[in-house]
Design a protein around this motif. Structure first.
Motif, mmCIF file in Angstrom:
data_model
loop_
_atom_site.group_PDB
_atom_site.id
_atom_site.type_symbol
_atom_site.label_atom_id
_atom_site.label_comp_id
_atom_site.label_asym_id
_atom_site.label_seq_id
_atom_site.Cartn_x
_atom_site.Cartn_y
_atom_site.Cartn_z
ATOM 1 N N VAL A 32 -2.824 5.754 -2.100
ATOM 2 C CA VAL A 32 -3.329 6.207 -3.421
ATOM 3 C C VAL A 32 -3.114 4.875 -4.444
ATOM 4 O O VAL A 32 -3.408 5.049 -5.567
ATOM 5 C CB VAL A 32 -2.443 7.334 -3.769
ATOM 6 C CG1 VAL A 32 -2.904 8.657 -3.001
ATOM 7 C CG2 VAL A 32 -1.060 7.050 -3.386
ATOM 8 N N ALA A 33 -2.458 3.743 -3.910
ATOM 9 C CA ALA A 33 -2.182 2.746 -4.645
ATOM 10 C C ALA A 33 -2.058 1.564 -3.829
ATOM 11 O O ALA A 33 -1.396 1.597 -2.769
ATOM 12 C CB ALA A 33 -0.990 3.108 -5.766
ATOM 13 N N HIS A 34 -2.345 0.391 -4.578
ATOM 14 C CA HIS A 34 -1.835 -1.138 -3.941
ATOM 15 C C HIS A 34 -1.038 -1.621 -5.149
ATOM 16 O O HIS A 34 -1.580 -1.901 -6.475
ATOM 17 C CB HIS A 34 -3.057 -1.748 -3.675
ATOM 18 C CG HIS A 34 -3.974 -1.213 -2.754
ATOM 19 N ND1 HIS A 34 -3.604 -1.410 -1.379
ATOM 20 C CD2 HIS A 34 -5.323 -0.562 -2.515
ATOM 21 C CE1 HIS A 34 -4.468 -0.693 -0.424
ATOM 22 N NE2 HIS A 34 -5.447 -0.346 -1.427
ATOM 23 N N LEU A 35 0.238 -1.826 -4.723
ATOM 24 C CA LEU A 35 0.942 -2.261 -6.070
ATOM 25 C C LEU A 35 1.779 -3.658 -5.632
ATOM 26 O O LEU A 35 1.987 -3.720 -4.566
ATOM 27 C CB LEU A 35 2.133 -1.179 -6.289
ATOM 28 C CG LEU A 35 1.550 0.018 -6.884
ATOM 29 C CD1 LEU A 35 2.576 1.186 -6.851
ATOM 30 C CD2 LEU A 35 0.773 -0.104 -8.347
ATOM 31 N N THR B 14 10.742 4.874 -11.070
ATOM 32 C CA THR B 14 10.267 3.649 -11.944
ATOM 33 C C THR B 14 11.423 3.246 -12.467
ATOM 34 O O THR B 14 11.672 2.213 -13.302
ATOM 35 C CB THR B 14 9.333 4.050 -13.099
ATOM 36 O OG1 THR B 14 10.179 5.168 -13.750
ATOM 37 C CG2 THR B 14 8.132 4.554 -12.648
ATOM 38 N N SER C 110 1.107 -1.058 -0.009
ATOM 39 C CA SER C 110 0.057 -0.238 -0.051
ATOM 40 C C SER C 110 0.946 1.311 0.004
ATOM 41 O O SER C 110 1.842 1.209 0.867
ATOM 42 C CB SER C 110 -0.936 -0.063 1.200
ATOM 43 O OG SER C 110 -1.751 -1.096 1.130
ATOM 44 N N VAL C 111 0.508 2.080 -0.868
ATOM 45 C CA VAL C 111 1.256 3.379 -1.023
ATOM 46 C C VAL C 111 0.439 4.460 -0.477
ATOM 47 O O VAL C 111 -0.643 4.771 -0.921
ATOM 48 C CB VAL C 111 1.618 3.689 -2.520
ATOM 49 C CG1 VAL C 111 2.455 4.910 -2.582
ATOM 50 C CG2 VAL C 111 2.382 2.614 -3.320
ATOM 51 N N GLN C 112 1.065 5.412 0.475
ATOM 52 C CA GLN C 112 0.354 6.521 0.940
ATOM 53 C C GLN C 112 1.007 7.683 0.742
ATOM 54 O O GLN C 112 2.231 7.838 0.458
ATOM 55 C CB GLN C 112 0.549 6.275 2.446
ATOM 56 C CG GLN C 112 -0.645 5.523 3.254
ATOM 57 C CD GLN C 112 -0.638 5.641 4.835
ATOM 58 O OE1 GLN C 112 0.195 6.174 5.414
ATOM 59 N NE2 GLN C 112 -1.499 5.289 5.256
ATOM 60 N N TYR C 113 0.038 8.836 0.337
ATOM 61 C CA TYR C 113 0.398 9.976 -0.149
ATOM 62 C C TYR C 113 -0.285 10.929 0.721
ATOM 63 O O TYR C 113 -1.367 10.921 0.578
ATOM 64 C CB TYR C 113 0.678 10.265 -1.485
ATOM 65 C CG TYR C 113 1.186 11.499 -1.857
ATOM 66 C CD1 TYR C 113 2.520 11.853 -1.825
ATOM 67 C CD2 TYR C 113 0.322 12.709 -2.347
ATOM 68 C CE1 TYR C 113 3.123 13.152 -2.290
ATOM 69 C CE2 TYR C 113 0.727 14.009 -2.424
ATOM 70 C CZ TYR C 113 2.141 14.126 -2.616
ATOM 71 O OH TYR C 113 2.844 15.384 -2.849
ATOM 72 N N VAL D 103 7.184 -2.046 -5.614
ATOM 73 C CA VAL D 103 7.603 -0.325 -5.530
ATOM 74 C C VAL D 103 8.925 -0.445 -5.436
ATOM 75 O O VAL D 103 9.690 -1.184 -4.961
ATOM 76 C CB VAL D 103 6.783 -0.156 -4.347
ATOM 77 C CG1 VAL D 103 6.937 1.328 -3.823
ATOM 78 C CG2 VAL D 103 5.185 -0.354 -4.217
#
Length: 114
Positions: free
Chosen positions: A21-24, A62, A13-16, A27
């Motif tokens: 904001v996303a589950h990837l 990236t 899980s990415v928090q901003y 990362v």
């Protein structure tokens, strides 16, 4: 960006700004600090129920991080910090981190361990 392993969906899980904001599945971060909220860890120890209290915080990238090959981990029952799996030494910062398939790999250089 704050990133943590989501135990419910198996992704990261990415928090901003405090919001997820996303589950990837993968990362990549650079300029990473590892943070553990001790109060959350103490709740885990007392209740024996996991909660989100440990993060990798860094800049999303990236670009491939070829030096991020050192396996690292965090276990609230083992220690109050992230650690290198090879020798159990604490790790608080890394130049780069790759989070993939539920595992974490850091670019560990002697100047970054403290």
């Amino acid at each position: 960006m704050k990133v943590y392993r989501n135990l419910k969906n198996g992704l990261f899980s990415v928090q901003y700004g405090g919001l997820v904001v996303a589950h990837l599945a993968t990362v990549q971060l650079r300029g990473v600090s590892f943070k553990v909220a001790e109060s959350g860890r103490q709740r885990v120890l007392a209740q024996r129920q996991k909660n989100v209290h440990a993060y990798a915080i860094g800049t999303f990238t990236t670009a491939t991080q070829p030096t991020a090959t050192e396996p690292i981990s965090y276990d609230p029952y083992h220690a109050g910090h992230f650690f290198r799996m090879q020798d159990q030494e604490p790790i608080h910062h890394a130049a780069a981190v790759v989070l993939s398939q539920g595992k974490a790999y850091a670019s560990v250089q002697s100047g970054l361990l403290f």
